[in-house]
Design a protein around this motif. Structure first.
Motif, PDB file in Angstrom:
ATOM      1  N   ARG A  70      15.392 -14.682 -23.980  1.00 62.22           N
ATOM      2  CA  ARG A  70      15.090 -15.753 -24.961  1.00 62.22           C
ATOM      3  C   ARG A  70      15.435 -14.883 -26.276  1.00 62.22           C
ATOM      4  O   ARG A  70      14.923 -13.967 -26.432  1.00 62.22           O
ATOM      5  N   VAL A  71      16.381 -15.446 -27.066  1.00 58.30           N
ATOM      6  CA  VAL A  71      16.608 -14.871 -28.219  1.00 58.30           C
ATOM      7  C   VAL A  71      16.617 -15.736 -29.513  1.00 58.30           C
ATOM      8  O   VAL A  71      16.982 -16.898 -29.220  1.00 58.30           O
ATOM      9  N   TYR A  87      18.506 -19.563 -24.967  1.00 56.69           N
ATOM     10  CA  TYR A  87      18.140 -19.041 -23.433  1.00 56.69           C
ATOM     11  C   TYR A  87      19.354 -18.554 -22.828  1.00 56.69           C
ATOM     12  O   TYR A  87      20.311 -19.479 -22.742  1.00 56.69           O
ATOM     13  N   MET A  88      19.421 -17.375 -22.497  1.00 54.16           N
ATOM     14  CA  MET A  88      20.550 -16.561 -22.010  1.00 54.16           C
ATOM     15  C   MET A  88      20.433 -16.196 -20.550  1.00 54.16           C
ATOM     16  O   MET A  88      19.187 -15.571 -20.179  1.00 54.16           O
ATOM     17  N   SER A  89      21.557 -16.080 -19.764  1.00 56.09           N
ATOM     18  CA  SER A  89      21.330 -15.191 -18.561  1.00 56.09           C
ATOM     19  C   SER A  89      22.685 -14.498 -18.216  1.00 56.09           C
ATOM     20  O   SER A  89      23.712 -14.853 -18.806  1.00 56.09           O
ATOM     21  N   HIS A 147      24.370 -11.278 -30.628  1.00 60.40           N
ATOM     22  CA  HIS A 147      25.821 -10.744 -30.554  1.00 60.40           C
ATOM     23  C   HIS A 147      25.743  -9.679 -29.563  1.00 60.40           C
ATOM     24  O   HIS A 147      26.780  -9.518 -28.816  1.00 60.40           O
ATOM     25  N   LEU A 148      24.685  -8.797 -29.418  1.00 67.04           N
ATOM     26  CA  LEU A 148      24.665  -7.991 -28.583  1.00 67.04           C
ATOM     27  C   LEU A 148      24.638  -8.091 -27.080  1.00 67.04           C
ATOM     28  O   LEU A 148      25.437  -8.030 -26.133  1.00 67.04           O
ATOM     29  N   TYR A 149      24.000  -9.441 -26.788  1.00 72.06           N
ATOM     30  CA  TYR A 149      23.847 -10.027 -25.380  1.00 72.06           C
ATOM     31  C   TYR A 149      25.166 -10.849 -25.175  1.00 72.06           C
ATOM     32  O   TYR A 149      25.669 -10.584 -24.150  1.00 72.06           O
ATOM     33  N   ILE A 150      25.753 -11.406 -26.022  1.00 75.49           N
ATOM     34  CA  ILE A 150      27.115 -12.056 -25.949  1.00 75.49           C
ATOM     35  C   ILE A 150      27.978 -10.750 -25.386  1.00 75.49           C
ATOM     36  O   ILE A 150      29.097 -11.047 -24.461  1.00 75.49           O
ATOM     37  N   ARG A 151      28.061  -9.635 -26.358  1.00 77.66           N
ATOM     38  CA  ARG A 151      29.159  -8.509 -25.993  1.00 77.66           C
ATOM     39  C   ARG A 151      28.587  -8.050 -24.559  1.00 77.66           C
ATOM     40  O   ARG A 151      29.389  -7.251 -24.083  1.00 77.66           O
ATOM     41  N   ASN A 152      27.533  -8.209 -23.936  1.00 77.18           N
ATOM     42  CA  ASN A 152      27.239  -7.963 -22.715  1.00 77.18           C
ATOM     43  C   ASN A 152      26.904  -8.850 -21.592  1.00 77.18           C
ATOM     44  O   ASN A 152      26.417  -8.776 -20.567  1.00 77.18           O
TER      45      ASN A 152
END
Length: 140
Positions: free
Chosen positions: A107-108, A134-136, A116-121
């Protein structure tokens, strides 16, 4: 060089989170203190992030039947934008695989540049609320 070790001092680790998150807490009028953070992290799997021998961040994980929940990933401000966050995500994946799970979740805050770090990864938004995404992502 980046390395990871189980957290030796949970109070110092909580302080990293408090310092990194203070502006977000103030923005959202959340009254958190270092002691509150410590209470929240004591039962998690806590890892210190080292850069050239010094603690520069923290990883906090929780595992369940659905996967690995990245409860917190912090990199001290002066060490951000050096690839440490991306390397820490790779370490989270390694730990998740070792635990036998195949999904990373987190969760961010919507206003956090970490999004943006999570999207890039390769994380995807599963749902959103007023303040949070909430991302996965699946791992193999």
């Amino acid at each position: 060089m980046i390395s990871y070790q189980p957290t030796a001092d949970l109070y110092a680790s909580a302080d990293i989170t408090f310092k990194n998150m203070r502006s977000y807490y103030e923005h959202h009028s959340v009254n958190w203190e270092q002691s509150t953070i410590h209470e929240q992290i004591v039962d998690l799997e806590n890892w210190d992030i080292f850069f050239n021998g010094s603690v520069v961040g923290a990883i906090r994980l929780a595992f369940d039947s659905d996967g690995c929940y990245i409860r917190d990933l912090q990199v001290s401000e002066t060490f951000q934008n050096k690839g440490i966050g991306a390397a820490a995500l790779a370490e989270c994946e390694r730990l998740a695989i070792k635990a036998g799970v195949n999904q990373l979740r987190l969760r961010v805050l919507k206003i956090s540049p970490a999004y943006h770090l999570y999207i890039r990864n390769n994380f995807e938004v599963d749902k959103e609320e007023d303040r949070f995404f909430y991302m996965s992502r699946q791992i193999s």
